[in-house]
Design an enzyme around this catalytic site. Sequence first.
Site, PDB file in Angstrom:
ATOM      1  CG  PHE A   1      -1.848   1.268   1.114  1.00  0.00           C
ATOM      2  CD1 PHE A   1      -3.022   1.239   0.374  1.00  0.00           C
ATOM      3  CD2 PHE A   1      -1.481   2.471   1.707  1.00  0.00           C
ATOM      4  CE1 PHE A   1      -3.824   2.371   0.245  1.00  0.00           C
ATOM      5  CE2 PHE A   1      -2.284   3.611   1.589  1.00  0.00           C
ATOM      6  CZ  PHE A   1      -3.451   3.556   0.846  1.00  0.00           C
TER       7      PHE A   1
ATOM      8  CG  ASP B   1       5.682   4.008   1.810  1.00  0.00           C
ATOM      9  OD1 ASP B   1       5.645   4.733   2.832  1.00  0.00           O
ATOM     10  OD2 ASP B   1       4.719   3.889   1.025  1.00  0.00           O
TER      11      ASP B   1
ATOM     12  CE  LYS C   1      -1.190   6.913   6.715  1.00  0.00           C
ATOM     13  NZ  LYS C   1      -0.740   5.983   5.692  1.00  0.00           N
TER      14      LYS C   1
END
Length: 406
Positions: A147, A232, A261
């Site tokens: 993802f 990531d 985030k």
Amino acid sequence: MTAPARTRTSAELIEAEEPVLAYNYHPLPVVVARAGGTWVEDVEGRRYLDMLAGYSALNFGHRHPALIEAAHRQLDRLTLTSRAFHNDRLAEFAERLASLTGQDMVLPMNTGAEAVESGIKVARKWAYEVKGVPADRATIVVAADNFHGRTTTIVSFSTDETARSGFGPFTPGFRIVPYNDLAALEAAVDETTAAVLIEPVQGEAGVIVPDDGYLTGVRELTRRAGCLFLADEIQSGLGRTGRTLAVEHEDVVPDVVLLGKALGGGIVPVSAVVGRREVLGVLRPGEHGSTFGGNPLSAAVGTAVVGLLETGEFQRRAAELGAVLREGLAELAGRGVVGFRSHGLWAGVDVDPAIGTGREISERLMREGVLVKDTHGSTIRLAPPLTVTEDELRSALASLEKVLAA
Ligand SMILES: *Cc1c(COP(=O)(O)O)cnc(C)c1O
């Protein structure tokens, strides 16, 4: 005269969304109105322990005082310049973020998907300019069940049909191999490979932690093959696993790390590509950018986030309380929990499907005053703020035990 607006109830607000809000999410039926620390409160004043923490965007809890103060101070001075001009907050943000992550340079962006897109563009440019891959032939190797976000290029290399279907045609240039499989990775890498792009822990896939040695193997393989290692760490980074970055558990330094985030402290979207000068140095003025990337408000909040992480306190808490989480889940094994994976304050918990789907378990936990999110099937994800107390964590585990036993 119009009547004064009556405060709408949670149920009324949920109903009001239906005709006007694109239906790209299926939220739990809770309407949050205020929050602080680990706790959120709904419209009716019911309180819930937040065990999702905005998918790790709230690593420091809701409205951490140091972050709120940094934001307030900046709001009163300067909020946006665009990169047409310099602003007085960006240098310090870049210096301290690069230093925190052991890298040379920072490319500031806003959302995680933008950081991923930027990492892909930089890797391709590096492949053409430095490695010498023939024009438009660069490939990037990624892992199945990844993802990395929701843009057209990113869903081009997703293996999740729900995320992809109906959104083609897709961007070429990606090769997909199984996660946690060094032999498959080795076979997919060749002279056209610009980069290997992976999550050091696959969050959305259900908190999939690779075998010890996998990240070291990816580092050695990419170095040998002369391609980049892009990690990531948008969800795994910034303290979540007990280290600043998840790759640090294996003392691995990727060529490029993608952050997002928690970098925005739960206040503003802040993301960044951090990496070696040889890689980020390929960008020249006009080749890439973002109107909001590196804006003074984001830089001020991002710097305050880096300041919290520089203390090491949050990484330590994630490691210590992560052990409590792991023990608590181990005790539930065979009592409704059929398997779980955890790393720091982060767990994917597979619930016995006979008890309920992940969604049903999440709804029952919500009624017990604990907010979590399901991922696939009967898996729920726990990722409390790193500021959670041991009592709060044990209370959430007790609620899980109760829901599983009912
Ligand atoms: C959330 C996430 C993204 C995308 O971030 P957005 O801010 O939602 O665009 C990318 N990669 C990983 C690993 C993520 O968890």
